[in-house]
Design a protein around this motif. Structure first.
Motif, PDB file in Angstrom:
ATOM      1  N   ILE A  13       0.834  -1.211   0.000  1.00  0.00           N
ATOM      2  CA  ILE A  13       0.000   0.000   0.000  1.00  0.00           C
ATOM      3  C   ILE A  13       0.860   1.249   0.000  1.00  0.00           C
ATOM      4  N   PHE A  14       1.812   1.320   0.925  1.00  0.00           N
ATOM      5  CA  PHE A  14       2.646   2.515   1.008  1.00  0.00           C
ATOM      6  C   PHE A  14       3.646   2.601  -0.143  1.00  0.00           C
ATOM      7  N   GLY A  15       4.135   1.452  -0.619  1.00  0.00           N
ATOM      8  CA  GLY A  15       5.064   1.469  -1.743  1.00  0.00           C
ATOM      9  C   GLY A  15       4.405   1.940  -3.025  1.00  0.00           C
ATOM     10  N   CYS A  20       3.084   6.259  -7.039  1.00  0.00           N
ATOM     11  CA  CYS A  20       2.069   7.066  -7.734  1.00  0.00           C
ATOM     12  C   CYS A  20       2.274   8.553  -7.465  1.00  0.00           C
ATOM     13  N   ILE A  21       2.641   8.890  -6.232  1.00  0.00           N
ATOM     14  CA  ILE A  21       2.871  10.294  -5.883  1.00  0.00           C
ATOM     15  C   ILE A  21       4.070  10.845  -6.643  1.00  0.00           C
ATOM     16  N   ILE A  61      12.966   6.663  -3.975  1.00  0.00           N
ATOM     17  CA  ILE A  61      12.939   5.527  -4.894  1.00  0.00           C
ATOM     18  C   ILE A  61      13.456   4.266  -4.201  1.00  0.00           C
ATOM     19  N   LEU A  62      14.495   4.417  -3.387  1.00  0.00           N
ATOM     20  CA  LEU A  62      14.999   3.274  -2.635  1.00  0.00           C
ATOM     21  C   LEU A  62      13.918   2.721  -1.704  1.00  0.00           C
ATOM     22  N   VAL A  63      13.233   3.620  -0.998  1.00  0.00           N
ATOM     23  CA  VAL A  63      12.164   3.201  -0.093  1.00  0.00           C
ATOM     24  C   VAL A  63      11.052   2.498  -0.851  1.00  0.00           C
ATOM     25  N   ILE A  64      10.583   3.135  -1.922  1.00  0.00           N
ATOM     26  CA  ILE A  64       9.459   2.595  -2.695  1.00  0.00           C
ATOM     27  C   ILE A  64       9.817   1.242  -3.308  1.00  0.00           C
ATOM     28  N   THR A  65      11.000   1.169  -3.899  1.00  0.00           N
ATOM     29  CA  THR A  65      11.429  -0.087  -4.523  1.00  0.00           C
ATOM     30  C   THR A  65      11.539  -1.197  -3.489  1.00  0.00           C
ATOM     31  N   TRP A  66      12.123  -0.871  -2.338  1.00  0.00           N
ATOM     32  CA  TRP A  66      12.281  -1.880  -1.288  1.00  0.00           C
ATOM     33  C   TRP A  66      10.922  -2.351  -0.776  1.00  0.00           C
ATOM     34  N   ILE A 124       4.003  13.438   1.406  1.00  0.00           N
ATOM     35  CA  ILE A 124       4.269  12.016   1.186  1.00  0.00           C
ATOM     36  C   ILE A 124       5.777  11.740   1.136  1.00  0.00           C
ATOM     37  N   ASP A 125       6.505  12.503   0.333  1.00  0.00           N
ATOM     38  CA  ASP A 125       7.923  12.226   0.098  1.00  0.00           C
ATOM     39  C   ASP A 125       8.815  12.562   1.283  1.00  0.00           C
TER      40      ASP A 125
END
Length: 252
Positions: A13-15, A20-21, A61-66, A124-125
């Motif tokens: 959900i958060f990734g 999207c953001i 990007i690191l957070v989202i990808t992980w 968000i970021d």
């Protein structure tokens, strides 16, 4: 409580929301013709380059990808290099630096974004994603083990620090090349004002930022390791671990 379902949902959900953001922020900036013209001289390639080479973007990007990868491949969490405890610690540390620098340095200097789109992206970021990543690493990450603070400071911190150092070198080299290129890049020399060594007191700002960010990297990596070591001893974490073992045994 089904901890496995919760953790998978949390990460996905958060990734996905974070992805999207970021995509929305890029596209909305691309469609803002006045912004592209006034800031980037109508150069969409330059806008894209600037967008994807900020520390904020890269750490997010690191957070989202992980999160997305670990949500999809939850069973492999902490069983390969990218999903390892060490990588998660590094990513948590980087995004925490983003949180601190933006909220306590850039906002006081540059001000809060005026448009609703920029405000949503900022929240968000620079606020939600850092909290999401740190909370997951400290409280919920699978298969964590005790790591001594001595080990962090002696062996692991250097690799975390070198990741940010590499970004600093990249930003400074690019900034110097742009500075030597003349007026076209006059307002786009560096991604952050404290890297601009050509400004008034620029060298002082740079040295202060370098020392401060290095201190934050060490502080966060030690803090999160200490918190993680405490959490893995808690009954709820032991229960999650036993649930994971039971599921694995049943699947066999």
């Amino acid at each position: 409580m089904n901890y496995k379902a919760f953790k998978i949902s949390y990460k996905l959900i958060f990734g996905i929301n974070g992805f999207c953001i970021l995509l929305w922020a890029y596209i909305s900036g691309m469609l803002n013709l006045d912004y592209i013209t006034n800031t980037y001289n109508g150069n969409y390639q330059l806008y894209t380059e600037e967008f994807i080479t900020t520390y904020t973007f890269l750490s997010n990007i690191l957070v989202i990808t992980w999160l997305i990868y670990s949500g999809i491949f939850h069973k492999n969490e902490n069983k390969n290099r990218f999903q390892s405890q060490g990588y998660a610690l590094a990513i948590s540390t980087y995004i925490s630096v983003t949180f601190i620098v933006y909220n306590f340095v850039l906002i006081p200097v540059e001000g809060w974004p005026s448009s609703a789109s920029d405000q949503a992206t900022t929240i968000i970021d620079h606020m939600v994603n850092p909290i999401v990543m740190v909370v997951y690493f400290v409280f919920f990450m699978e298969n964590k083990t005790h790591v001594s603070l001595k080990e962090i400071m002696k062996n692991k911190f250097i690799y975390i620090w070198m990741g940010t150092l590499a970004y600093c070198i990249f930003a400074m080299v690019r900034g110097e090349l742009r500075f030597a290129s003349g007026e076209y890049f006059k307002d786009l020399l560096y991604p952050y004002f404290f890297l601009n060594i050509h400004a008034h007191l620029g060298v002082v700002w740079f040295v202060m930022a370098f020392i401060g960010i290095s201190g934050m990297l060490l502080g966060f990596s030690v803090l999160y390791t200490f918190a993680s070591n405490r959490m893995i001893k808690k009954p709820y974490y032991q229960k999650m671990a036993s649930e994971g073992l039971n599921i694995a045994e049943k699947s066999e």
